[in-house]
Design a protein around this motif. Structure first.
Motif, PDB file in Angstrom:
ATOM      1  N   TYR A 206      11.811  -6.657   7.590  1.00 33.17           N
ATOM      2  CA  TYR A 206      11.285  -5.946   8.760  1.00 33.17           C
ATOM      3  C   TYR A 206      10.439  -6.882   9.622  1.00 33.17           C
ATOM      4  O   TYR A 206      10.563  -6.891  10.848  1.00 33.17           O
ATOM      5  CB  TYR A 206      10.464  -4.725   8.330  1.00 33.17           C
ATOM      6  N   ALA A 207       9.583  -7.677   8.982  1.00 38.70           N
ATOM      7  CA  ALA A 207       8.739  -8.618   9.726  1.00 38.70           C
ATOM      8  C   ALA A 207       9.608  -9.604  10.504  1.00 38.70           C
ATOM      9  O   ALA A 207       9.320  -9.908  11.672  1.00 38.70           O
ATOM     10  CB  ALA A 207       7.796  -9.351   8.778  1.00 38.70           C
ATOM     11  N   CYS A 208      10.678 -10.098   9.900  1.00 37.50           N
ATOM     12  CA  CYS A 208      11.575 -11.029  10.593  1.00 37.50           C
ATOM     13  C   CYS A 208      12.213 -10.367  11.819  1.00 37.50           C
ATOM     14  O   CYS A 208      12.274 -10.977  12.898  1.00 37.50           O
ATOM     15  CB  CYS A 208      12.664 -11.540   9.661  1.00 37.50           C
TER      16      CYS A 208
ATOM     17  N   HIS B 260       2.770   0.010  11.089  1.00 39.88           N
ATOM     18  CA  HIS B 260       4.160   0.233  10.710  1.00 39.88           C
ATOM     19  C   HIS B 260       4.162   0.399   9.193  1.00 39.88           C
ATOM     20  O   HIS B 260       3.920  -0.556   8.467  1.00 39.88           O
ATOM     21  CB  HIS B 260       5.015  -0.968  11.098  1.00 39.88           C
ATOM     22  N   PHE B 261       4.399   1.621   8.722  1.00 39.04           N
ATOM     23  CA  PHE B 261       4.295   1.856   7.287  1.00 39.04           C
ATOM     24  C   PHE B 261       5.539   2.504   6.707  1.00 39.04           C
ATOM     25  O   PHE B 261       6.380   3.000   7.420  1.00 39.04           O
ATOM     26  CB  PHE B 261       3.027   2.641   6.937  1.00 39.04           C
ATOM     27  N   ASN B 262       5.623   2.396   5.370  1.00 41.15           N
ATOM     28  CA  ASN B 262       6.794   2.826   4.606  1.00 41.15           C
ATOM     29  C   ASN B 262       8.016   1.976   4.943  1.00 41.15           C
ATOM     30  O   ASN B 262       9.146   2.456   4.886  1.00 41.15           O
ATOM     31  CB  ASN B 262       7.100   4.312   4.820  1.00 41.15           C
ATOM     32  N   THR B 263       7.794   0.705   5.268  1.00 42.03           N
ATOM     33  CA  THR B 263       8.931  -0.178   5.535  1.00 42.03           C
ATOM     34  C   THR B 263       9.579  -0.525   4.194  1.00 42.03           C
ATOM     35  O   THR B 263       8.906  -0.988   3.286  1.00 42.03           O
ATOM     36  CB  THR B 263       8.492  -1.455   6.270  1.00 42.03           C
ATOM     37  N   PRO B 264      10.879  -0.275   4.054  1.00 43.54           N
ATOM     38  CA  PRO B 264      11.539  -0.500   2.769  1.00 43.54           C
ATOM     39  C   PRO B 264      11.662  -1.983   2.399  1.00 43.54           C
ATOM     40  O   PRO B 264      11.713  -2.325   1.230  1.00 43.54           O
ATOM     41  CB  PRO B 264      12.915   0.137   2.950  1.00 43.54           C
ATOM     42  N   ASP B 265      11.699  -2.864   3.389  1.00 42.13           N
ATOM     43  CA  ASP B 265      11.826  -4.300   3.147  1.00 42.13           C
ATOM     44  C   ASP B 265      10.831  -4.995   4.079  1.00 42.13           C
ATOM     45  O   ASP B 265      11.155  -5.321   5.220  1.00 42.13           O
ATOM     46  CB  ASP B 265      13.260  -4.746   3.425  1.00 42.13           C
TER      47      ASP B 265
END
Length: 145
Positions: free
Chosen positions: A16-18, A7-12
């Motif tokens: 996102y993990a939460c 999972h890439f380019n996640t802004p936060d």
């Protein structure tokens, strides 16, 4: 062989993990080990307590009381090589290839849009690909995560 989702380019990355952990535990009943460095583990630990007050995500550190670790759906660890109660899903929030990932059914590797994190992610991707792992891509560029 371990299934790998990138999972890439996640802004936060933390938020996102939460959300991912909430969905994995609540919807799929998954048991998850989150691997990261000490600083990120502190951040995810705090975030899981405050993320959604009405939807607490039960979690503990891998060095906690054995009965608590055995019952927790989310276990926080600095390494997948630590004594862990299961080998179902590992989430990597760190910069390196997580130790022991190959013993898990599934690895979810989360990479933010930060350039240093992206570079470390590319190195991990090559590590997995060079060893023959099939990698599922999940690109969040241009989305809210």
């Amino acid at each position: 062989m371990t299934g790998i989702d990138f999972h890439f380019n996640t802004p936060d990355k933390l938020g996102y993990a939460c959300r991912l952990l909430r969905k994995a535990v609540a919807t799929h009943g998954a048991r998850v080990v989150v691997v990261a460095d000490a600083q990120m583990l502190e951040a995810i630990d705090l975030a899981l307590w405050t993320f959604a007050p009405a939807e607490f995500i039960a979690h503990c550190r891998c060095d906690g009381e054995p009965h608590t670790v055995a019952r927790s759906p989310v276990v926080l660890a600095e390494s997948g090589d630590a004594p862990l109660p299961h080998r179902q899903v590992m989430v990597n929030l760190g910069h390196g290839v997580p130790g022991g990932f190959e013993r898990f059914d599934r690895l979810i590797d989360i990479v933010s849009a930060d350039e240093a994190d992206r570079q470390a992610g590319r190195t991990r991707w090559r590590h997995y690909a060079d060893r023959g792992y099939a990698i599922q891509r999940h690109d969040f560029a241009g989305s809210a995560g």
